[in-house]
Motif scaffolding. Sequence first.
Motif, PDB file in Angstrom:
ATOM      1  N   LYS A  65       8.137 -13.997   1.282  1.00 21.61           N
ATOM      2  CA  LYS A  65       9.307 -13.122   1.302  1.00 21.61           C
ATOM      3  C   LYS A  65       9.014 -11.745   0.706  1.00 21.61           C
ATOM      4  O   LYS A  65       9.710 -10.787   0.983  1.00 21.61           O
ATOM      5  N   ARG A  66       7.973 -11.681  -0.142  1.00 21.80           N
ATOM      6  CA  ARG A  66       7.554 -10.410  -0.726  1.00 21.80           C
ATOM      7  C   ARG A  66       6.035 -10.329  -0.661  1.00 21.80           C
ATOM      8  O   ARG A  66       5.333 -11.243  -1.087  1.00 21.80           O
ATOM      9  N   ILE A  67       5.536  -9.214  -0.114  1.00 20.93           N
ATOM     10  CA  ILE A  67       4.105  -9.063   0.170  1.00 20.93           C
ATOM     11  C   ILE A  67       3.611  -7.750  -0.428  1.00 20.93           C
ATOM     12  O   ILE A  67       4.255  -6.703  -0.272  1.00 20.93           O
ATOM     13  N   LEU A  68       2.457  -7.797  -1.082  1.00 20.73           N
ATOM     14  CA  LEU A  68       1.838  -6.607  -1.665  1.00 20.73           C
ATOM     15  C   LEU A  68       0.452  -6.423  -1.078  1.00 20.73           C
ATOM     16  O   LEU A  68      -0.374  -7.337  -1.112  1.00 20.73           O
ATOM     17  N   ASP A  69       0.191  -5.210  -0.555  1.00 20.96           N
ATOM     18  CA  ASP A  69      -1.131  -4.838  -0.050  1.00 20.96           C
ATOM     19  C   ASP A  69      -1.740  -3.850  -1.032  1.00 20.96           C
ATOM     20  O   ASP A  69      -1.260  -2.723  -1.176  1.00 20.96           O
ATOM     21  N   MET A  70      -2.807  -4.261  -1.716  1.00 18.69           N
ATOM     22  CA  MET A  70      -3.463  -3.423  -2.716  1.00 18.69           C
ATOM     23  C   MET A  70      -4.543  -2.557  -2.077  1.00 18.69           C
ATOM     24  O   MET A  70      -5.325  -3.036  -1.266  1.00 18.69           O
ATOM     25  N   GLY A  71      -4.589  -1.278  -2.479  1.00 13.42           N
ATOM     26  CA  GLY A  71      -5.577  -0.372  -1.908  1.00 13.42           C
ATOM     27  C   GLY A  71      -5.319  -0.131  -0.442  1.00 13.42           C
ATOM     28  O   GLY A  71      -6.226  -0.190   0.385  1.00 13.42           O
ATOM     29  N   CYS A  72      -4.081   0.199  -0.113  1.00 14.43           N
ATOM     30  CA  CYS A  72      -3.633   0.218   1.296  1.00 14.43           C
ATOM     31  C   CYS A  72      -4.092   1.431   2.069  1.00 14.43           C
ATOM     32  O   CYS A  72      -3.973   1.450   3.295  1.00 14.43           O
ATOM     33  N   THR A  73      -4.585   2.477   1.405  1.00 14.57           N
ATOM     34  CA  THR A  73      -4.871   3.768   2.034  1.00 14.57           C
ATOM     35  C   THR A  73      -3.706   4.173   2.946  1.00 14.57           C
ATOM     36  O   THR A  73      -2.599   4.362   2.469  1.00 14.57           O
ATOM     37  N   VAL A  74      -3.939   4.288   4.268  1.00 14.31           N
ATOM     38  CA  VAL A  74      -2.888   4.797   5.155  1.00 14.31           C
ATOM     39  C   VAL A  74      -1.971   3.697   5.684  1.00 14.31           C
ATOM     40  O   VAL A  74      -1.180   3.933   6.603  1.00 14.31           O
ATOM     41  N   GLY A  75      -2.075   2.496   5.131  1.00 14.68           N
ATOM     42  CA  GLY A  75      -1.166   1.423   5.525  1.00 14.68           C
ATOM     43  C   GLY A  75      -1.468   0.810   6.869  1.00 14.68           C
ATOM     44  O   GLY A  75      -0.650   0.073   7.418  1.00 14.68           O
ATOM     45  N   HIS A  76      -2.665   1.087   7.411  1.00 17.73           N
ATOM     46  CA  HIS A  76      -2.981   0.555   8.743  1.00 17.73           C
ATOM     47  C   HIS A  76      -3.064  -0.963   8.730  1.00 17.73           C
ATOM     48  O   HIS A  76      -2.655  -1.617   9.704  1.00 17.73           O
ATOM     49  N   SER A  77      -3.574  -1.548   7.643  1.00 17.36           N
ATOM     50  CA  SER A  77      -3.624  -3.009   7.559  1.00 17.36           C
ATOM     51  C   SER A  77      -2.342  -3.593   6.975  1.00 17.36           C
ATOM     52  O   SER A  77      -2.158  -4.811   7.007  1.00 17.36           O
ATOM     53  N   THR A  78      -1.471  -2.755   6.445  1.00 20.90           N
ATOM     54  CA  THR A  78      -0.218  -3.222   5.850  1.00 20.90           C
ATOM     55  C   THR A  78       0.812  -3.583   6.910  1.00 20.90           C
ATOM     56  O   THR A  78       1.537  -4.584   6.779  1.00 20.90           O
ATOM     57  N   LEU A  79       0.891  -2.773   7.957  1.00 23.28           N
ATOM     58  CA  LEU A  79       1.980  -2.912   8.925  1.00 23.28           C
ATOM     59  C   LEU A  79       2.020  -4.252   9.650  1.00 23.28           C
ATOM     60  O   LEU A  79       3.116  -4.754   9.945  1.00 23.28           O
ATOM     61  N   PRO A  80       0.875  -4.891   9.980  1.00 26.03           N
ATOM     62  CA  PRO A  80       0.977  -6.191  10.646  1.00 26.03           C
ATOM     63  C   PRO A  80       1.758  -7.240   9.856  1.00 26.03           C
ATOM     64  O   PRO A  80       2.359  -8.142  10.451  1.00 26.03           O
ATOM     65  N   TYR A  81       1.777  -7.126   8.524  1.00 27.54           N
ATOM     66  CA  TYR A  81       2.525  -8.096   7.717  1.00 27.54           C
ATOM     67  C   TYR A  81       4.027  -7.923   7.927  1.00 27.54           C
ATOM     68  O   TYR A  81       4.776  -8.903   7.937  1.00 27.54           O
ATOM     69  N   LYS A  82       4.462  -6.698   8.124  1.00 27.76           N
ATOM     70  CA  LYS A  82       5.885  -6.465   8.413  1.00 27.76           C
ATOM     71  C   LYS A  82       6.229  -6.954   9.811  1.00 27.76           C
ATOM     72  O   LYS A  82       7.341  -7.434  10.055  1.00 27.76           O
ATOM     73  N   GLU A  83       5.274  -6.861  10.727  1.00 29.23           N
ATOM     74  CA  GLU A  83       5.507  -7.358  12.080  1.00 29.23           C
ATOM     75  C   GLU A  83       5.579  -8.885  12.094  1.00 29.23           C
ATOM     76  O   GLU A  83       6.444  -9.460  12.751  1.00 29.23           O
ATOM     77  N   LEU A  84       4.653  -9.542  11.365  1.00 31.66           N
ATOM     78  CA  LEU A  84       4.626 -11.000  11.351  1.00 31.66           C
ATOM     79  C   LEU A  84       5.769 -11.578  10.527  1.00 31.66           C
ATOM     80  O   LEU A  84       6.330 -12.618  10.882  1.00 31.66           O
ATOM     81  N   PHE A  85       6.121 -10.890   9.445  1.00 28.46           N
ATOM     82  CA  PHE A  85       7.190 -11.347   8.553  1.00 28.46           C
ATOM     83  C   PHE A  85       8.247 -10.248   8.445  1.00 28.46           C
ATOM     84  O   PHE A  85       8.357  -9.558   7.425  1.00 28.46           O
ATOM     85  N   PRO A  86       9.045 -10.043   9.494  1.00 28.79           N
ATOM     86  CA  PRO A  86       9.974  -8.904   9.546  1.00 28.79           C
ATOM     87  C   PRO A  86      11.032  -8.910   8.449  1.00 28.79           C
ATOM     88  O   PRO A  86      11.566  -7.846   8.099  1.00 28.79           O
TER      89      PRO A  86
END
Length: 404
Positions: free
Chosen positions: A199-220
């Motif tokens: 329900k809550r996800i943290l991406d550490m060292g995300c830079t431009v968030g390119h690897s962050t966004l798939p988590y919002k897609e999979l877990f909207p």
Amino acid sequence: MLNTFQQAPHAMLPQATTDEASRQEFSKSLKQFIQKGLLPGLGPIYKTRAVDRYKQETGKAPTPDRHGIRKAMVRDVYFQHYAAVNRISQELLWDSVIDSIERQEGDLATTAKEYSARNKGQLLIPDNFEVPKYVAALDIHCMPGGYPGEEKPEEINGGVLYDRGVYLYSMGYTGPNNDDMGRSVCNYIKRRLNGFTPKRILDMGCTVGHSTLPYKELFPDAEVWGVDVAAQQVRYAHARAGAFGLDVNFAQMNAEKTSFPDGHFDLVVSHILLHETSGKAMPRIFEECFRVLAPGGVMIHADLPPFDLMDPFTQFILDNETYYNNEPFWGAMREVDQVGLARKVGFAPDSVRFDTAPMAVMEFAAQAAGYSQEAAEGVADRDFVAGEFAPGGGWEVLIAQKPA
């Protein structure tokens, strides 16, 4: 049809002229030539002449580890040529993108404000933030200004440069949206973690968030945060998420010590973060992961494999990043006992393990070629291949779970 190995345009990327696009494509093709044309010759060179020359000069054989191999190879003209061209290609790829950014700097800043406003997630940039010296002291990956960017943290130029430049560096293997690592880990979670729904996800060292966004897609429905020490990166990441129509939170924070409360997240992830941190920082990052995870929460760090999972010559190839690409912690990180470190900070001992997340971009390409889902996973999950980016080998993931 979408070209898997060309970056898909989006609103926050600069529009390249024909000449700029040609230079960028050349820099990517040059890296591919080095991987496929020059790198395979290193093994035969070592076996057929570097070892003999070393024996003649020293009276003994090189030690059978990456350090001994390097001592035997550095004086060989073939290796010198390989290392020089590799360094030139790395500098060239950033240089090929800068002209596009500078030409459109004003328009990109305006566009960033527009799309950042569309992103309903928070953007936190604190005053007087201190970027760790191990990040600020050098231009990592030879990227001008490094991750923090040059001089003006209120800009987004560093983020724009990273978004396009890292795609060229990966030779397209990060996928059309530059998100293959995040997407690959998301696929792994969906297939292997038995219905785990954070329900809550943290991406550490995300830079431009390119690897962050798939988590919002999979877990909207999840609350998703990306944090990084570089203000230009997270500011750009917030706007980039808005351009993709996703509401994701971003903050300038140090993964060693965030401002989130204890037990706030169900999932903490990172993507090629660990090899950018110092030997002192990594234990603190693991401790912070444990602190911010709720009981039963999961930590996943995606990177390339530790050295004990590869042969000495592959170690030598990878360690070229340490010597020639401004990556001082690249080799040292792979010697850290990450499993032992995760157990030491409190993760359940029997949960800590390395595994491989098949590359999503390779699965996509295989499916487009007519492979079944099962067969496509097999294509993506093949043995690790020597090379600085090692495309096609799958992402090595360190997984650990906090006791419930």
